[in-house]
Design an enzyme around this catalytic site. Structure first.
Site, PDB file in Angstrom:
ATOM      1  N   LYS A 260      -2.230  -6.332   3.365  1.00 49.06           N
ATOM      2  CA  LYS A 260      -0.976  -7.054   3.646  1.00 49.06           C
ATOM      3  C   LYS A 260      -0.277  -6.409   4.836  1.00 49.06           C
ATOM      4  O   LYS A 260      -0.514  -5.231   5.148  1.00 49.06           O
ATOM      5  CB  LYS A 260      -0.054  -7.063   2.427  1.00 49.06           C
TER       6      LYS A 260
ATOM      7  N   PRO B  70      -7.720   0.777   6.241  1.00 47.36           N
ATOM      8  CA  PRO B  70      -7.446   2.213   6.329  1.00 47.36           C
ATOM      9  C   PRO B  70      -6.375   2.639   5.330  1.00 47.36           C
ATOM     10  O   PRO B  70      -5.526   1.830   4.939  1.00 47.36           O
ATOM     11  CB  PRO B  70      -6.939   2.383   7.766  1.00 47.36           C
TER      12      PRO B  70
ATOM     13  N   GLY C 207       0.122   1.658   5.483  1.00 45.58           N
ATOM     14  CA  GLY C 207       1.154   0.662   5.182  1.00 45.58           C
ATOM     15  C   GLY C 207       0.571  -0.732   5.061  1.00 45.58           C
ATOM     16  O   GLY C 207       1.287  -1.729   5.143  1.00 45.58           O
TER      17      GLY C 207
ATOM     18  N   GLY D  41      -3.923  -1.278   1.100  1.00 44.39           N
ATOM     19  CA  GLY D  41      -5.352  -1.345   0.723  1.00 44.39           C
ATOM     20  C   GLY D  41      -5.586  -0.907  -0.722  1.00 44.39           C
ATOM     21  O   GLY D  41      -6.308  -1.584  -1.465  1.00 44.39           O
ATOM     22  N   GLY D  42      -4.973   0.197  -1.134  1.00 45.99           N
ATOM     23  CA  GLY D  42      -5.154   0.702  -2.501  1.00 45.99           C
ATOM     24  C   GLY D  42      -4.592  -0.292  -3.519  1.00 45.99           C
ATOM     25  O   GLY D  42      -5.211  -0.543  -4.558  1.00 45.99           O
TER      26      GLY D  42
ATOM     27  N   ALA E  95      -4.322  -3.516  -3.080  1.00 45.41           N
ATOM     28  CA  ALA E  95      -5.198  -4.695  -3.075  1.00 45.41           C
ATOM     29  C   ALA E  95      -6.432  -4.443  -3.940  1.00 45.41           C
ATOM     30  O   ALA E  95      -6.853  -5.313  -4.714  1.00 45.41           O
ATOM     31  CB  ALA E  95      -5.613  -5.029  -1.647  1.00 45.41           C
TER      32      ALA E  95
ATOM     33  N   ASP F 269       3.240  -2.565  -4.717  1.00 37.91           N
ATOM     34  CA  ASP F 269       2.688  -3.716  -3.999  1.00 37.91           C
ATOM     35  C   ASP F 269       1.591  -4.456  -4.768  1.00 37.91           C
ATOM     36  O   ASP F 269       1.073  -5.459  -4.295  1.00 37.91           O
ATOM     37  CB  ASP F 269       2.094  -3.265  -2.654  1.00 37.91           C
TER      38      ASP F 269
END
Ligand code: C5P
Length: 288
Positions: A13, A94, A98, A101-102, A104, A136
């Site tokens: 995101k 990466p 920000g 990724g984690g 998601a 998130d």
């Protein structure tokens, strides 16, 4: 035993807007955010194991610290299940960028396991598990374009953003989220977002209107920690991006490119300068 492998993309995101509204008694910050899914993604593969264990394979991010591992643990605990779970993550997004990724990967794990287990949890229950994992994760369950408040757990669908070509650049160093918020407490200024203005800009489908609203209260603090963030924004502007902003608490920045072709060219030129760069676009994924 179910020997299926469930494979799904876990999309990153960007934040088109972040306003920090204040500090809460629990130490977290109250936010307003405009969140947007982009095409850059990890691939998550889930399967069941005979032995009662969770195996999370993700290169140097393998094991119990991975948020996807913690998602599987919560999922199992809620069901009192002794079913073994294997998670394999092909990482492209990466870390310390920000780009979520984690989060998601954790959301993809929750959604995927619910399918592999024949939907023991309702959507509301999955959302509750997501909120226990991180700020998130709830957004990542559905993605698209959403307005978020609280720590990010109060979500409202916004008009879908138009498909905009993006260049995402990450300097070598990452940013620790906690450190960015601490720096905001020292020197940050709050600029509230207007829900009506965002709804209008998104509804219009105009990238120029969206670009004019981009703002991130965490940017000044993260730039103080890592001045290269400001230089990267400048580079993207010089290359012709019409809107440029740091995502989340950084250190990645993105620019809205005038066309997909230009995004590729800009990415190529910045890659040659030694940065990690992706030419991608805003998307509205369809999770089933
Ligand atoms: O959400 P996450 O665990 O990644 O946040 C890391 C740190 O960032 C938190 O421990 C907290 O210090 C800070 N944070 C905050 N307010 C938020 C989100 C994160 O203060 N809304």
């Amino acid at each position: 035993m179910n020997t299926d492998i469930f494979e799904t993309f876990a999309y990153a995101k960007i934040n088109l807007g972040i306003a920090v509204k204040g500090k809460r008694p629990d130490g977290y910050h109250e936010l307003q955010m405009v969140m947007q899914t982009i095409g850059l993604h990890d691939t998550v593969r889930l399967s069941l194991l005979e032995k009662d264990e969770i195996r999370c394979l993700c290169g140097s991010l393998s094991g119990p610290k991975n948020l996807a591992y913690q998602a599987a643990k919560l999922f199992k605990e809620g069901l009192n299940s002794r079913q073994g779970i294997r998670i394999e993550i092909e990482k492209r997004v990466p870390i310390q960028a920000g780009l979520g990724g984690g989060s998601a990967d954790a959301a993809a794990t929750l959604g995927g396991l619910n399918r592999l287990f024949n939907r023991p949890y309702s959507q509301e229950e999955i959302l509750r598990l997501a909120n226990q994992l991180g700020s998130d994760v709830a957004f990542c369950l559905n993605g698209g374009t959403q307005w978020a408040e609280g720590r990010g757990e109060i979500l409202l669908h916004l008009p879908k953003a138009p498909e905009m070509p993006l260049v995402v650049v990450k300097p070598q160093q990452g940013i620790n989220t906690g450190e960015s918020y601490r720096m905001f407490d020292r020197l940050g200024e709050s600029h509230p977002l207007s829900l009506e203005a965002w709804q209008g800009a998104l509804q219009s489908g105009s990238a120029a209107k969206i670009a004019s609203l981009l703002s991130n209260d965490l940017e000044a603090g993260s730039q103080a920690i890592l001045p290269v963030i400001a230089s990267l924004k400048e580079e993207l502007r010089r290359e012709g991006c019409q809107g440029v902003l740091m995502s989340g608490s950084g250190s990645a920045v993105f620019g809205i490119a005038p066309s997909a072709k230009r995004a590729q060219e800009i990415a190529h030129s910045l890659t040659k300068k030694g940065y990690s760069v992706w030419a991608t676009k805003t998307i509205s994924p369809k999770y089933t």
